[in-house]
Design an enzyme around this catalytic site. Structure first.
Site, PDB file in Angstrom:
ATOM      1  N   ASP A  30       0.703  -0.757  -0.236  1.00  0.00           N
ATOM      2  CA  ASP A  30       0.102   0.122  -0.144  1.00  0.00           C
ATOM      3  C   ASP A  30       1.410   0.649   0.074  1.00  0.00           C
ATOM      4  OD1 ASP A  30      -3.110   0.125   0.970  1.00  0.00           O
ATOM      5  OD2 ASP A  30      -1.442   2.264   1.038  1.00  0.00           O
ATOM      6  N   ILE A  31       0.350   2.153  -0.890  1.00  0.00           N
ATOM      7  CA  ILE A  31       1.300   3.056  -0.723  1.00  0.00           C
ATOM      8  C   ILE A  31       1.473   4.465   0.384  1.00  0.00           C
ATOM      9  CG2 ILE A  31      -0.716   5.111  -1.597  1.00  0.00           C
ATOM     10  CD1 ILE A  31       1.913   5.275  -3.979  1.00  0.00           C
ATOM     11  N   ASN A  51     -13.320  -3.641   2.589  1.00  0.00           N
ATOM     12  CA  ASN A  51     -13.782  -2.497   2.735  1.00  0.00           C
ATOM     13  C   ASN A  51     -14.277  -2.853   1.868  1.00  0.00           C
ATOM     14  OD1 ASN A  51     -12.421  -1.125   5.079  1.00  0.00           O
ATOM     15  ND2 ASN A  51     -10.705  -0.260   4.188  1.00  0.00           N
ATOM     16  N   GLY A  61     -14.809   3.199   4.142  1.00  0.00           N
ATOM     17  CA  GLY A  61     -14.043   3.865   4.008  1.00  0.00           C
ATOM     18  C   GLY A  61     -12.984   3.533   2.684  1.00  0.00           C
ATOM     19  N   SER A  67     -11.921   3.407  -1.633  1.00  0.00           N
ATOM     20  CA  SER A  67     -11.826   4.698  -1.949  1.00  0.00           C
ATOM     21  C   SER A  67     -11.305   4.373  -3.145  1.00  0.00           C
ATOM     22  CB  SER A  67     -10.702   5.341  -0.536  1.00  0.00           C
ATOM     23  OG  SER A  67      -9.647   4.617  -0.896  1.00  0.00           O
ATOM     24  N   HIS A  93     -10.307  -4.981  -3.353  1.00  0.00           N
ATOM     25  CA  HIS A  93      -9.301  -5.219  -3.243  1.00  0.00           C
ATOM     26  C   HIS A  93      -9.313  -5.744  -1.401  1.00  0.00           C
ATOM     27  CE1 HIS A  93      -9.921  -1.859  -2.762  1.00  0.00           C
ATOM     28  NE2 HIS A  93      -9.401  -1.350  -1.019  1.00  0.00           N
ATOM     29  N   HIS A 152      -7.143  -6.453   2.192  1.00  0.00           N
ATOM     30  CA  HIS A 152      -6.188  -5.339   2.646  1.00  0.00           C
ATOM     31  C   HIS A 152      -5.279  -7.230   3.333  1.00  0.00           C
ATOM     32  CE1 HIS A 152      -6.812  -0.960   2.430  1.00  0.00           C
ATOM     33  NE2 HIS A 152      -8.213  -1.418   2.318  1.00  0.00           N
TER      34      HIS A 152
END
Ligand code: 5GP
Ligand code: ZN
Length: 116
Positions: free
Chosen positions: A32-33, A89, A95, A97, A102, A104
């Site tokens: 993750d960035i 999510n 949240g 976005s 995806h 996590h």
């Protein structure tokens, strides 16, 4: 299949840089960035899904594969014994976005429960 303008499709297609930690024919995993824990990896299907809400019965195998890859990443990052969290999510209140499914993988620090 990709959605034009989708950043995660662009990462999967190597049109955009990411720190990729695993990939195969079905999925890509990258860091993750904006990491929320020492390990924060996103596992995505190469196929564009507009989130888990868009997954269909025929997508069950790839959804399961995302989870198995998520577990393998946790193992590789040394989290198997200490613990980790796998999160999807969905929707505004959770949240979400980026509108490409995806998963996590978070770990490497104590994670509180319930989540914020
Ligand atoms: P969500 O909030 O939708 O569950 O998670 C989206 C995640 O994607 C966020 O944790 C965010 O930091 C990450 N992210 C957004 N854009 C990029 C990007 O361009 N590269 C990478 N590696 N992660 C991204
Ligand atoms: Zn996409």
């Amino acid at each position: 299949m990709s959605a034009s303008g989708c950043i995660f499709c662009r990462i999967a297609n190597k049109e955009m840089d990411a720190d990729i930690v695993y990939e195969d024919e079905e999925v890509v995993a990258f860091r993750d960035i904006n990491p929320q824990a020492p390990t924060h990896v996103l596992v995505i299907p190469r196929k564009h899904f507009a989130g888990i809400k868009a997954a269909e019965a025929k997508d069950e195998a790839v959804m399961g594969h995302c989870l198995m890859v998520a577990r393998e990443i946790a193992v590789r990052d040394g989290l198997a014994e200490r613990g980790y969290r796998i999160v999807i999510n969905s929707g505004a209140e959770a949240g979400e976005s980026v509108p490409h499914l995806h998963v996590h993988v978070l770990g490497g620090r104590p994670l509180s429960w319930p989540p914020g």
